[in-house]
Design an enzyme around this catalytic site. Structure first.
Site, PDB file in Angstrom:
ATOM      1  N   CYS A   1     -37.228  40.380 -33.897  1.00  0.00           N
ATOM      2  CA  CYS A   1     -36.712  39.953 -32.596  1.00  0.00           C
ATOM      3  C   CYS A   1     -36.993  41.015 -31.521  1.00  0.00           C
ATOM      4  O   CYS A   1     -38.128  41.102 -31.063  1.00  0.00           O
ATOM      5  CB  CYS A   1     -35.235  39.593 -32.700  1.00  0.00           C
TER       6      CYS A   1
ATOM      7  N   HIS B   1     -35.203  35.823 -37.017  1.00  0.00           N
ATOM      8  CA  HIS B   1     -34.556  36.819 -37.887  1.00  0.00           C
ATOM      9  C   HIS B   1     -34.731  36.434 -39.352  1.00  0.00           C
ATOM     10  O   HIS B   1     -33.878  35.738 -39.909  1.00  0.00           O
ATOM     11  CB  HIS B   1     -33.064  36.902 -37.554  1.00  0.00           C
TER      12      HIS B   1
ATOM     13  N   GLU C   1     -34.208  38.075 -41.916  1.00  0.00           N
ATOM     14  CA  GLU C   1     -33.185  38.650 -42.806  1.00  0.00           C
ATOM     15  C   GLU C   1     -32.036  37.676 -43.066  1.00  0.00           C
ATOM     16  O   GLU C   1     -31.352  37.772 -44.080  1.00  0.00           O
ATOM     17  CB  GLU C   1     -32.650  39.971 -42.215  1.00  0.00           C
TER      18      GLU C   1
HETATM   19  N1  GLN Z   1     -32.757  41.334 -26.454  1.00  0.00           N
HETATM   20  C1  GLN Z   1     -33.777  40.454 -26.900  1.00  0.00           C
HETATM   21  C2  GLN Z   1     -33.626  39.049 -26.339  1.00  0.00           C
HETATM   22  O1  GLN Z   1     -32.577  38.676 -25.884  1.00  0.00           O
HETATM   23  C3  GLN Z   1     -33.845  40.422 -28.398  1.00  0.00           C
HETATM   24  C4  GLN Z   1     -32.652  39.812 -29.053  1.00  0.00           C
HETATM   25  C5  GLN Z   1     -32.490  40.159 -30.502  1.00  0.00           C
HETATM   26  O2  GLN Z   1     -33.091  41.115 -30.994  1.00  0.00           O
HETATM   27  N2  GLN Z   1     -31.683  39.402 -31.212  1.00  0.00           N
HETATM   28  O3  GLN Z   1     -34.550  38.291 -26.364  1.00  0.00           O
END
Ligand code: GLN
Length: 576
Positions: free
Chosen positions: A394, A545, A547
């Site tokens: 992410c 994600h 994970e």
């Molecule tokens: N801050 C980034 C976004 O809002 C990544 C979010 C995250 O890593 N869950 O897109």
């Protein structure tokens, strides 16, 4: 159809492993042939966990339907190998909100709506809906916090009402901590006795006590708890510290906990499929070779403590993948600020970067905001140039794209607009639909959340990873909905973000050598980026994600590929 409720509450202190105990009980009953569902109740006012800083309350776990919830839901999914939904989670805030909305819609038909009984009744209604909609016979329901906290009294009242109505179908299990002042002393039972007295004053008597402690409870301690808490000695169980949480169901089974629960609920075992889990524990105990993984993040520090709860699913995903390949992972926590020029002098940063070489692989997990971002970007540049296996999740993926744009495309002032809204090269930009949410300051439950499909490019690392993992493939109905090409490999994974790789840069990035190996079916959103194998052994970034979907008996395929490649890094390259 039978309907049984097992409530799990905590005594003495939080964080002693109620979630693991509840998940283990669920797994044992599932392996005895019952349809089991799990439910987490959190006593805070937040409507969900999405607005909380992870250093406050640990990781925010995301369900398939996008529910942002407590990390314990992750344990339930990992132990029960099931996907849960918003029906499996509630907070004080969400209950109050539903009761108030119902009142505004005249749902109480003119009655005076009161905290008692309407709030506990709404709690019971939600639990029952969860059981019936999932056609479950047994619900394992964990109440967050500890008994005696003012804020969970209404949930205990719900247990009391249910127990009054169905005395034979409700079981109350107290997970309580027995402190040990020093090793020459004994495990202390008094705090547990107080916890039971607190339950008694809420009109409740536990049916089972699980004694969490550094060591197994001896006969004397069991007797003491039983005598003072109106229990039989055989109702008091031992839950000592374990090397891996996956051992807990086996320990409980050895003590006969599942047998006693079934007996107390007048249920007869329908099957015995615990073998798979038993083999997993055996396999974990047998792994010898080591794989060392560095996780670079910022949500560790809490006063003078280092807490790793913010990244719990990442840790577990590493373990699942490593165990399945016969490795024992050692995880090191690397603070991103140690690589940042505003925090350290250049010589120190150089030294710190060199230490990255001693790891088999590096992970940069998700995150928000500007703190330590430049440190993460330095780390990414170093692992890219030094061919250290890397997975960016992410924010980790978005920063990998920023790094690539700055250092390969030479657009030095490239950035994400999350940090620099005026950057001349907004290679990571806000999703158009998210702009409105931010303008309205509508932060709760409004990110791009839950599962979305990604079309995987053939001959990519992602393709190799996901090809045989059918759990991640889209079903025919889902494929139709996503308007995805059924001849291609289309996977689904869970998301939580507001920003994306700017679609205007996709072609430029690809041309410069960053492969977009996963795209949304529209082709607009980058879901996976990677470097081709002739330039780097494993450099992958995912907008989702991975994970969150990893399980001990079925690791996430990308993590598995990452650990596989990492483990091949020879000790020669490992020298700093
Ligand atoms: N801050 C980034 C976004 O809002 C990544 C979010 C995250 O890593 N869950 O897109």
């Amino acid at each position: 159809m039978v309907r049984k409720y097992i409530f799990v509450v905590g005594g003495v202190m939080s964080g002693v492993g109620k979630g693991i105990a509840a998940s283990s009980i669920g797994r044992l009953l599932q392996d005895s042939g019952f349809e089991v569902t799990a439910f987490k109740i959190d006593p805070y006012i937040n409507v969900d966990a999405g607005t909380m800083n992870p250093t406050e309350h640990g990781e925010v776990f995301i369900l398939e339907d996008g529910t942002e919830c407590d990390q314990d839901m992750g344990n339930y999914e990992r132990f029960l190998e099931r996907n849960f939904s918003k029906n499996n989670y509630m907070t004080t805030g969400s209950v109050y909100l539903s009761v108030i909305n119902k009142e505004r819609n005249l749902g109480y038909q003119g009655k005076c709506v009161e905290v008692v009984p309407h709030i506990p009744l709404a709690v019971i209604e939600k639990i029952n809906f969860s059981l019936s909609s999932s056609k479950s016979e047994i619900g394992v329901i964990e109440i967050g916090g500890t008994v005696g906290e003012y804020q969970n009294i209404l949930f205990l009242e719900a247990v009391r009402i249910l127990k009054l109505k169905y005395p034979k179908d409700v079981l109350l299990c107290l997970v309580s901590y027995l402190p040990l002042l020093n090793k020459d002393n004994e495990l202390k039972t008094k705090p547990t006795q107080y916890a039971v007295k607190t339950l008694n004053s809420a009109g409740l008597q536990p049916d089972i006590v699980l004694g969490r402690a550094a060591f197994p409870l001896d006969s004397k301690r069991r007797e003491k708890i039983a005598f003072n808490c109106n229990l039989r000695k055989e109702d008091v169980f031992s839950a000592p510290d374990v090397e891996t949480i996956y051992q807990v169901p086996l320990n409980f089974k050895k003590e006969g906990l599942d047998r006693l629960i079934l007996e107390k609920l007048s249920l007869r075992k329908k099957a015995d499929s615990f073998r798979k889990w038993k083999e997993l524990v055996k396999k974990i105990a047998a792994v010898k070779k080591e794989v060392s993984i560095g996780i670079v993040g910022k949500y560790f520090a809490s006063g003078s403590f280092v807490l790793t709860d913010s990244y719990i699913s990442v840790i577990e995903a590493v373990k699942h993948a490593a165990f399945s390949l016969g490795f024992r992972p050692t995880i090191s926590w690397l603070d991103a600020s140690d690589f940042e020029e505003t925090q350290r002098d250049p010589a120190q940063i150089k030294k710190n970067l060199e230490t990255l070489k001693k790891y088999h692989g590096i992970i940069i997990p998700g995150g928000f905001g500007s703190r330590s971002v430049e440190g993460k970007i330095r780390v990414i540049q170093f692992v890219r140039e030094n061919k250290i296996p890397f997975i960016g999740i992410c924010y980790g993926m978005q920063l990998a794209v920023v790094e690539f744009t700055r250092n390969v495309l030479k657009l030095k002032r490239a950035n994400t607009t999350e940090i620099d809204p005026a950057t001349p090269f907004p290679v990571i930009d806000i999703l158009p639909e998210q702009k409105i949410n931010l303008e309205k300051k509508d932060f709760g439950g409004t990110m791009r959340l839950g599962i979305y499909p990604a079309v995987i490019k053939e001959n990519s690392l992602a393709f190799r990873a996901y090809r045989k993992s059918h759990r991640f493939h889209l079903g025919p109905e889902e494929e139709k909905q996503a308007r995805a090409d059924s001849k291609k490999l289309v996977i689904k994974e869970r998301h939580r973000h507001r920003y994306e790789v700017n679609p205007d840069y996709l072609k430029t990035l690809e041309k410069a050598g960053l492969s977009l190996s996963g795209l949304s079916p529209s082709g607009r959103l980058a879901e996976i980026v990677e470097l081709p194998p002739n330039t780097h052994p494993f450099f992958v970034g995912t907008q989702f994600h991975p994970e969150l979907t990893s399980r001990p008996l079925d690791p996430n395929p990308l993590f598995k590929e990452f650990i596989r490649t990492s483990s091949r890094r020879t000790s020669k390259n490992n020298k700093p």
